[in-house]
Enzyme design. Structure first.
Site, PDB file in Angstrom:
ATOM      1  N   HIS A 156       2.648   1.806  17.685  1.00  0.00           N
ATOM      2  CA  HIS A 156       1.419   1.905  16.867  1.00  0.00           C
ATOM      3  C   HIS A 156       1.730   2.470  15.476  1.00  0.00           C
ATOM      4  CE1 HIS A 156      -0.692   1.442  20.764  1.00  0.00           C
ATOM      5  NE2 HIS A 156       0.229   2.303  21.194  1.00  0.00           N
ATOM      6  N   SER A 277       8.490  -3.654 -12.686  1.00  0.00           N
ATOM      7  CA  SER A 277       7.107  -3.924 -13.084  1.00  0.00           C
ATOM      8  C   SER A 277       7.047  -4.073 -14.596  1.00  0.00           C
ATOM      9  CB  SER A 277       6.228  -2.758 -12.632  1.00  0.00           C
ATOM     10  OG  SER A 277       5.055  -2.694 -13.420  1.00  0.00           O
ATOM     11  N   LYS A 283       8.864   1.625 -11.612  1.00  0.00           N
ATOM     12  CA  LYS A 283       8.787   0.835 -10.383  1.00  0.00           C
ATOM     13  C   LYS A 283      10.064   0.073 -10.040  1.00  0.00           C
ATOM     14  CE  LYS A 283       5.691   0.098  -7.997  1.00  0.00           C
ATOM     15  NZ  LYS A 283       4.351  -0.473  -8.010  1.00  0.00           N
ATOM     16  N   GLU A 290       9.036  -9.058   0.394  1.00  0.00           N
ATOM     17  CA  GLU A 290       7.641  -9.513   0.375  1.00  0.00           C
ATOM     18  C   GLU A 290       7.557 -11.041   0.315  1.00  0.00           C
ATOM     19  OE1 GLU A 290       5.796  -7.383  -2.873  1.00  0.00           O
ATOM     20  OE2 GLU A 290       6.113  -5.458  -1.885  1.00  0.00           O
TER      21      GLU A 290
END
Ligand code: ARG
Length: 468
Positions: A156, A277, A283, A290
């Site tokens: 979980h 970024s 970043k 992804e």
């Protein structure tokens, strides 16, 4: 507009119809397979004296020159042809004349395209097998290095019990090993030769289909000519194996993204596999993971599309089947890219070993081991569970870990506890007591790694039997 048919037509094809019907824009990638299949077909025709030796030589030379010229860029496959089969045949006739007109004897584009796609996907399956093998190698390397790299195991997404990085990676080894075996299985099953099926009912020429199959590296001919031209199961099986690979890569990507987050910091993705970024200078983003996760939908889409295309098609060939190509090509390209990139990212990723061990120490990952300690001292498990629950409550109140409670505090809840409890719930003890096969204890892991190494060395000695 150059088409192979037209004799029975009195009108030109409408321009829109021509383009709607044509497949050259995407099936041109099959030129090599189309020529390879044509050469085999010519040899079969010759073996039964359907062509003279001179014709055979002329046609094969012509086909080989077309192949060289397309490869070198001297000859361009243009959209004035309906499909790759028309391009090759028309170019051949254009170049060598009369003999070229005999190439299509005893053959239909139906068995021709079925053969081209099989040859193509068979070779691509071999490449996918290699890429998956490399991914397995990268995972196994990490496993061997990290038998005592402790980390929390989750259920979980909550810390559950301590484990090791080797054990966690081993789960992915199992998944990709199944994928690897699935590809090999599909490769074996797809290896029947459709050429000689003709349009649907075979041919009246005495073609030696066993010999065709042998020439093209198949295990044998397709045994039903209707199925030979209309079977696309092997593409659906491949797309389904690719979908499962993507599902595995996507789950792995998701973990890499979480592990690479500022909150976790279990791993650091290499600069070469990260992006920045345009506005936030600090970043460093896990875009590759992804994108792999994102492209999963695209591959599932291909599987769904082909299943749906095939579901209502009566026997035998129908033009619907032309829709198989773009999906299959796209899915293969996508998955090959994703496996290769993911493997590169994995090989260069840094594991923050201290941070992982630190995280395993918090969140009561050794609570089950405290209960097991009581069981080993004669307490029934259900009672032990309740006792440890109370201890956890005390820890939460006092902001302590289980190993930070004093022996008095332990004894207050249950007198069975002795000083050896601390030894029993140390991180390494918790893990290494798990000795059953499949568990993270070092001894158990070493046994499994030996099995994996054997798998890899057997595979390296004999990767998928090449089609040719
Ligand atoms: N482009 C077609 C395909 O991909 C080739 C077979 C054409 N056959 C036919 N009977 N129209 O399926």
């Amino acid at each position: 507009m150059a088409q192979l048919w037209g004799g029975r037509f009195t009108k030109e094809t409408d321009q829109l119809v021509y383009h709607f019907n044509a497949s050259i824009s995407f099936d041109k990638r099959l030129y090599e397979q189309d020529i390879q299949g044509s050469i085999a077909h010519v040899m079969i025709l010759r073996s039964r004296d359907i062509l003279t030796q001179e014709e055979e030589e002329q046609i094969i030379k012509g086909l080989e020159e077309i192949l060289q010229d397309v490869k070198s860029g001297k000859l361009e496959i243009t959209e004035e042809y309906e499909d790759i089969h028309s391009f090759v045949e028309a170019t051949l006739i254009n170049r060598i004349g009369e003999a070229g007109k005999k190439l299509h004897t005893g053959r239909s584009r139906n068995d021709q395209v079925a053969l081209d796609m099989k040859l193509y996907t068979r070779e691509q399956t071999e490449l996918l097998d290699e890429l998956t093998g490399e991914l397995l190698g990268a995972i196994l390397f990490i496993m061997k290095e990290n038998l005592d790299t402790y980390m929390p195991g989750f259920t979980h997404l909550q810390k559950a019990q301590p484990t090791t990085l080797a054990h966690h990676m081993g789960a992915y080894f199992e998944m990709f090993k199944r994928d690897h075996e699935r590809l090999q299985d599909i490769h074996r099953r797809m290896n029947t030769c459709p050429l000689g099926s003709g349009a649907l009912a075979g041919t009246t020429y005495p073609l030696d289909r066993e010999y065709t199959a042998e020439l093209l590296g198949f295990d044998g001919p397709a045994l039903n000519s209707m199925d030979g031209v209309s079977d696309r199961d092997y593409l659906i099986e491949l797309l389904s194996a690719l979908s499962i690979i993507m599902m595995h890569l996507s789950r792995f990507s998701e973990e890499v993204i979480i592990w690479n987050s500022n909150e976790y910091q279990f791993v650091e993705i290499d600069d070469a596999y990260s992006t920045g970024s345009s506005i936030m200078p600090q970043k460093k983003n896990p875009d590759i993971a992804e994108l792999v996760r994102g492209k999963t939908g695209r591959v599932y889409g291909a599987l769904n599309a082909l299943l749906t295309t095939m579901k209502g098609i009566p026997l035998a060939y129908n033009k619907d089947m032309q829709e198989d190509k773009e999906w299959v090509f796209d899915a293969i390209d996508t998955v090959k890219g994703c496996i290769a990139l993911f493997t590169g990212m994995l090989r260069t990723m840094q594991f923050n070993i201290d941070r992982m061990a630190e995280s395993a120490k918090h969140g009561f990952t050794n609570a089950t081991d405290v209960a097991d300690y009581l069981v080993n001292h004669g307490v029934a498990f259900r009672d032990a569970h309740g006792i440890v629950g109370k201890l956890v409550l005390i820890c939460i109140e006092k902001k302590l870990a289980l190993e930070e409670l004093s022996l008095e505090e332990y004894k207050e809840i249950c007198p069975v506890f002795e000083a050896d409890i601390y030894e029993a719930i140390r991180l390494d003890a918790c893990v290494n007591k798990r000795r059953t096969i499949g568990a993270p204890g070092q001894d158990a892991m070493k046994q499994v790694i030996e099995i994996y190494e054997k798998y890899m060395s057997e595979y390296e000695k004999a990767p998928i039997k090449k089609g040719r």
